[in-house]
Design an enzyme around this catalytic site. Structure first.
Site, PDB file in Angstrom:
ATOM      1  N   HIS A  15      41.107  36.942  45.146  1.00  0.00           N
ATOM      2  CA  HIS A  15      39.740  37.639  45.488  1.00  0.00           C
ATOM      3  C   HIS A  15      38.670  36.474  45.562  1.00  0.00           C
ATOM      4  CE1 HIS A  15      36.780  40.838  46.535  1.00  0.00           C
ATOM      5  NE2 HIS A  15      36.031  40.259  45.491  1.00  0.00           N
ATOM      6  N   CYS A  16      38.266  36.100  46.700  1.00  0.00           N
ATOM      7  CA  CYS A  16      37.232  35.195  46.655  1.00  0.00           C
ATOM      8  C   CYS A  16      35.795  35.582  46.835  1.00  0.00           C
ATOM      9  CB  CYS A  16      37.401  34.304  47.938  1.00  0.00           C
ATOM     10  SG  CYS A  16      36.274  32.881  48.141  1.00  0.00           S
TER      11      CYS A  16
END
Length: 342
Positions: free
Chosen positions: A179-180
Site C-alpha cells: 500500500h503506497c
C-alpha cells in the site's frame, strides 16, 4: 494355574473427543478432533482457521483521509516542479536558439504527460479485486473449487491465495504488492504495471530536471570571488583545505545574490536530485521482485524458495505484457537454393 496380577490387566486407552463443525466454503459437516483449530475441507479445498477473529478497525476513515492529503501534496509538488521548471529554465534555453527551445519543450511535454498519466492510472485505478466465486452450499461448490481459499473476516467472503486484505483500503487486493501512501492506493494486479511505468517516467523526469537546472544555473550564477593567499608559505594539505574552504564560502556568498529565477533553479536541482535517489532505489527494488517472480508481500511471507518462482528475465517480459520475443517482429530472410534443371 497362576492368576494374572491386577497390574497386567491394566491398559492405557487414549480417549479423543471429536466434534462436528461446518466448512464455510461448501457447507458440509466435518468431524474433527478437539485439538484441531485449522483444517482444510476434503471436498472444496477451503481452509478454515477458527483462531482468527475479526478485529475492530476504527481507523479506516483516518487512513483514507491521510492518503488523500498525501496525494494532494504529491500532485501539488509535481505541478510546482513542472511549471517552476518551465518558468525558470526555458527563458534561458530559448535564448540560445529557437530550435533548442522547441526540442527541450517537446521533451518536457512528453515527460510531463507520461508522468502525470501513469501516476493517475496508478492512483485512481482500482488495484485489483479478486473475482467473485460461488461458495456456501454443497450443490453449487464443486470439488476443488475453493482450493487453498481462506475466509476474509473483514470482507465476509472468500479470499484467494493470491489476495491480501488491505486495512487501509478496506478490501482484498489481488496480487497485492504494498500500500503506497504517495499514490493513496494499493499496488496490485490491476495497477502494478502503471506504477512501474510511473517510476520509470519519474526517474527520467528528475534526471532531465537536475541536468537542465544545473546547466541553467551556470548561465545566471554570479561570479565567484575568493582569495587563497600566498601558496608558497603553505603546505600542500593546508593549501587544498584552504582552496576548498574559500570556494564553499564564495559559493554560499554568491547564492545570496541570486535572483528569484536562480533560487528556483537551485531548489529544483536539490529536490530533483534527492527525489531521484529515492525513486531509483524503489524502482530497482520493484524490478528485482519482478525478476524473482514475487511481490513485496510474498517476499516477506516466503522463507524458502518456491520451485514455481524462478529467477528469470522472462518474468519481467511477462510482467510488461510482451508475450513474444523481439525477433518475432523482425523481418526474416530465407535462403532460396537454386535448382539445377537437367
Amino acid at each position: 494355574m497362576a492368576s494374572a496380577s491386577p497390574e497386567e490387566d491394566q491398559s492405557v486407552t487414549e480417549v479423543t473427543d471429536n466434534y462436528e463443525t461446518t466448512c464455510w466454503g461448501c457447507g458440509l459437516h466435518i468431524l474433527l478432533p478437539s485439538c484441531t483449530s485449522i483444517f482444510k475441507c476434503g471436498w472444496c479445498g477451503a481452509i478454515t482457521d477458527q483462531n482468527k477473529k475479526k478485529r475492530d478497525d476504527k481507523c479506516v476513515r483516518w487512513r483514507l483521509l491521510r492518503d488523500r492529503c498525501v496525494l494532494c501534496v504529491v500532485v501539488t509538488f509535481m505541478l510546482l516542479v513542472i511549471f517552476g521548471g518551465v518558468w525558470a529554465i526555458y527563458p534561458i534555453v530559448f535564448s540560445l536558439s529557437l530550435l533548442c527551445g522547441v526540442f527541450h519543450s517537446t521533451i518536457i511535454a512528453i515527460l510531463s504527460i507520461a508522468t502525470i498519466s501513469f501516476f493517475s492510472l496508478a492512483a485512481f485505478r482500482c488495484a485489483g479485486t479478486p473475482p467473485n466465486i460461488l461458495w456456501g452450499s454443497y450443490p453449487t461448490v464443486g470439488k476443488g473449487d475453493l482450493e487453498n481459499y481462506t475466509f476474509c473476516q473483514y470482507c465476509s467472503k472468500p479470499k484467494s491465495p493470491r489476495a491480501h486484505h488491505c486495512r487501509s483500503c478496506g478490501k482484498c487486493i489481488l496480487d497485492m504488492d504494498h500500500h503506497c501512501p504517495f499514490i493513496g492506493n494499493c499496488v496490485g494486479a490491476a495497477n502494478h504495471r502503471n506504477f512501474i511505468f510511473f517510476l520509470i517516467s519519474a526517474v527520467s523526469s528528475t534526471i532531465y530536471i537536475s541536468i537542465m537546472a544545473a546547466y541553467a544555473s551556470t548561465r545566471i550564477w554570479p561570479p565567484l570571488k575568493y582569495s587563497v593567499g600566498r601558496p608558497n608559505a603553505m603546505s600542500q594539505q593546508y593549501l587544498a583545505w584552504r582552496v576548498i574552504k574559500e570556494i564553499i564560502f564564495a559559493f554560499l556568498g554568491s547564492a545570496l545574490l541570486l535572483s528569484s529565477r536562480g533560487l528556483v533553479l537551485l531548489y529544483l536541482f536539490i529536490s530533483s536530485l534527492s527525489l531521484q535517489i529515492g525513486l531509483v532505489v524503489l524502482l530497482w527494488q520493484q524490478l528485482s521482485y519482478i525478476y524473482h517472480g514475487k511481490t513485496y508481500l510474498s517476499n516477506l511471507s516466503s522463507s524458502t524458495d518456491n520451485e514455481e518462482e524462478k529467477k528469470d528475465c522472462q518474468n519481467i517480459v511477462r510482467f510488461f505484457g510482451f508475450q513474444y520475443p523481439a525477433t518475432r517482429f523482425l523481418p526474416t530472410f530465407h535462403v532460396v537454393r537454386k535448382r539445377h534443371v537437367k
